[in-house]
Design a protein around this motif. Structure first.
Motif, short mmCIF file in Angstrom:
data_model
loop_
_atom_site.label_atom_id
_atom_site.label_comp_id
_atom_site.label_asym_id
_atom_site.label_seq_id
_atom_site.Cartn_x
_atom_site.Cartn_y
_atom_site.Cartn_z
N ASP A 164 83.88 54.22 82.49
CA ASP A 164 84.84 54.75 81.51
C ASP A 164 83.29 54.77 79.84
OD1 ASP A 164 84.24 51.67 80.39
OD2 ASP A 164 86.14 51.65 81.93
N VAL A 165 84.52 55.25 79.13
CA VAL A 165 83.36 55.29 77.23
C VAL A 165 83.14 53.65 76.85
CG1 VAL A 165 84.05 55.67 75.09
CG2 VAL A 165 84.49 57.75 77.15
N ALA A 166 84.21 52.65 77.44
CA ALA A 166 84.44 51.73 76.80
C ALA A 166 83.38 50.87 77.71
CB ALA A 166 85.22 50.38 77.45
N GLY A 167 82.51 51.52 78.91
CA GLY A 167 81.47 50.31 79.25
C GLY A 167 80.09 51.30 78.82
N ASP A 168 79.81 52.79 79.35
CA ASP A 168 79.22 53.46 78.09
C ASP A 168 78.82 52.24 77.00
OD1 ASP A 168 78.75 55.11 80.27
OD2 ASP A 168 80.14 56.32 79.01
N ALA A 169 79.93 52.72 76.19
CA ALA A 169 79.44 51.97 74.84
C ALA A 169 79.22 50.77 74.88
CB ALA A 169 80.69 51.86 74.10
N LEU A 170 79.20 49.10 75.71
CA LEU A 170 79.08 48.10 76.32
C LEU A 170 77.08 48.25 76.44
CD1 LEU A 170 81.34 46.38 77.40
CD2 LEU A 170 80.43 45.74 75.73
N GLU A 171 77.10 49.48 77.48
CA GLU A 171 75.46 49.37 77.88
C GLU A 171 74.76 49.68 76.54
OE1 GLU A 171 72.83 50.72 80.81
OE2 GLU A 171 75.15 51.06 81.17
N GLN A 172 75.72 50.45 75.62
CA GLN A 172 74.42 51.24 74.88
C GLN A 172 74.43 49.88 73.61
OE1 GLN A 172 76.27 54.55 73.54
NE2 GLN A 172 75.67 55.67 75.41
N GLN A 173 75.23 49.69 73.01
CA GLN A 173 75.16 48.65 72.34
C GLN A 173 74.53 47.23 72.76
OE1 GLN A 173 78.55 47.68 70.26
NE2 GLN A 173 77.96 45.91 69.44
N PHE A 174 74.12 47.01 73.71
CA PHE A 174 73.57 45.53 74.77
C PHE A 174 71.81 46.19 74.84
CE2 PHE A 174 77.26 44.01 77.16
CZ PHE A 174 77.66 43.51 75.93
N VAL A 175 71.73 47.39 74.45
CA VAL A 175 70.24 47.52 74.80
C VAL A 175 69.74 47.96 73.41
CG1 VAL A 175 68.18 49.97 75.79
CG2 VAL A 175 70.23 49.17 77.20
N ALA A 176 70.02 48.42 72.73
CA ALA A 176 70.01 48.18 71.09
C ALA A 176 69.84 47.18 70.87
CB ALA A 176 71.09 49.03 70.43
#
Length: 328
Positions: A87-99
């Motif tokens: 879901d979008v929530a999971g995508d956003a978490l992963e992107q933020q953590f990588v950043a």
């Protein structure tokens, strides 16, 4: 655990050298909860059965995330392994953590369950009216999901696990860990603490508070003597070292037949959220740099005292903390 002024750390009783790690490792893998925390602060007293005007803030949370993020800010390479939905929530978490510089180890995304969230509905002024925890996704993590990650897991000399994962996963990870890498765990809550009973003998360090320790040993803790008894009971159950945080009484470390007590650091408190996670991260960062447990725990207590002075579960000001501040 934190009062209103800064005081020096003292000890109760000497502790023998804890040879937890002999070399500088500088990396920790955190396995467990990493999800969205939603803070909804009501403008007026909460009224049931009707709409309540609120101000909403949203930020990453979860024990494993908080510990990993704090480690990152303390200069230690941090890996994070959690479980999210497609879901979008999971995508956003992963992107933020990588950043943010975290090393993400990815489990297959769930097609059935949404990424976990915790929503705190607060009265004006910050008192919790009620919390809404959508955490079912974590109950469906299985050991089979870790297939193919063996090499990535083995690249980390220190593992930290929280009890948001099912018992089967905790047991599988502890067996895979063996005597190497170093294994630490947090009890997280009274309701989840019992998940650790079957793996205590595998733990190099157990972190818990007084209530969680009480649950693990099956005895009420109402005095300092009870804390000491509980600490040694947990060591006798197999944990090589135990850290019990005791609020305004400070923190205790236990190993073999010895223990040491550190009193609370007095600071101006803004938000106690995440204090325990910062204590864990600070302690593990010291261990990752090759310091003895008592010195590492001093860093953990300092990290927690910095975090409670800021709003939120993690603090950017942890970047300024160094072992030189606390001695060696």
């Amino acid at each position: 655990m934190f009062l209103r002024k800064t005081i020096a750390l003292t000890v109760r009783k000497p502790i023998s050298r804890v040879n937890l790690l002999e070399k500088n490792t500088k990396s920790v893998l955190c396995i467990g909860a990493a999800h969205w925390d939603v803070r909804s602060e009501c403008h007026t007293t909460v009224r049931q059965g009707t709409s309540n005007p609120v101000t909403v803030s949203r930020y990453p949370g979860g024990v494993a995330h908080n510990v990993a993020m704090n480690l990152n800010r303390l200069g230690v390479k941090a890996g994070l392994l959690s479980y999210w939905g497609q879901d979008v929530a999971g995508d956003a978490l992963e992107q933020q953590f990588v950043a943010q510089g975290l090393d993400i180890l990815t489990l297959p995304r769930s097609e059935t369950f949404s990424t976990a969230t915790y929503t705190a509905v607060l009265q004006p002024g910050g008192e919790l009216a009620f919390g809404l925890a959508d955490m079912e996704i974590y109950d469906h993590v299985s050991p089979a999901m870790f297939a193919g990650l063996e090499e990535r897991l083995a690249s980390y000399p220190i593992w930290f696990i929280d009890t948001n994962m099912p018992v089967s996963v905790l047991e599988a990870l502890s067996r895979q860990c063996g005597s190497d890498p170093f294994l630490a765990a947090d009890a997280v809550s009274v309701a989840k603490a019992s998940k650790l009973n079957s793996i205590l003998k595998h733990l190099d360090i157990l972190f818990c508070n007084v209530d969680e320790a009480s649950e693990l040993v099956g005895q009420m803790i109402v005095s300092e003597e009870d804390i000491v008894k509980a600490g040694f009971a947990l060591v006798n159950k197999g944990a090589k070292a135990v850290v019990i945080s005791a609020g305004m009484k400070g923190a205790y470390i236990f190993e073999a037949e010895d223990f040491k007590h550190f009193p609370a650091i007095e600071v101006e408190i803004t938000d106690v959220t995440g204090a325990g996670d910062s204590l864990i991260a600070g302690t593990l960062s010291g261990i990752a740099e090759g310091y003895k447990l008592d010195v590492a725990l001093k860093r953990g207590i300092n990290a927690a005292s910095i975090t409670v002075k800021d709003q939120g579960a993690t603090s950017e000001n942890l970047r300024d903390l160094s072992l030189g501040v606390i001695g060696s």
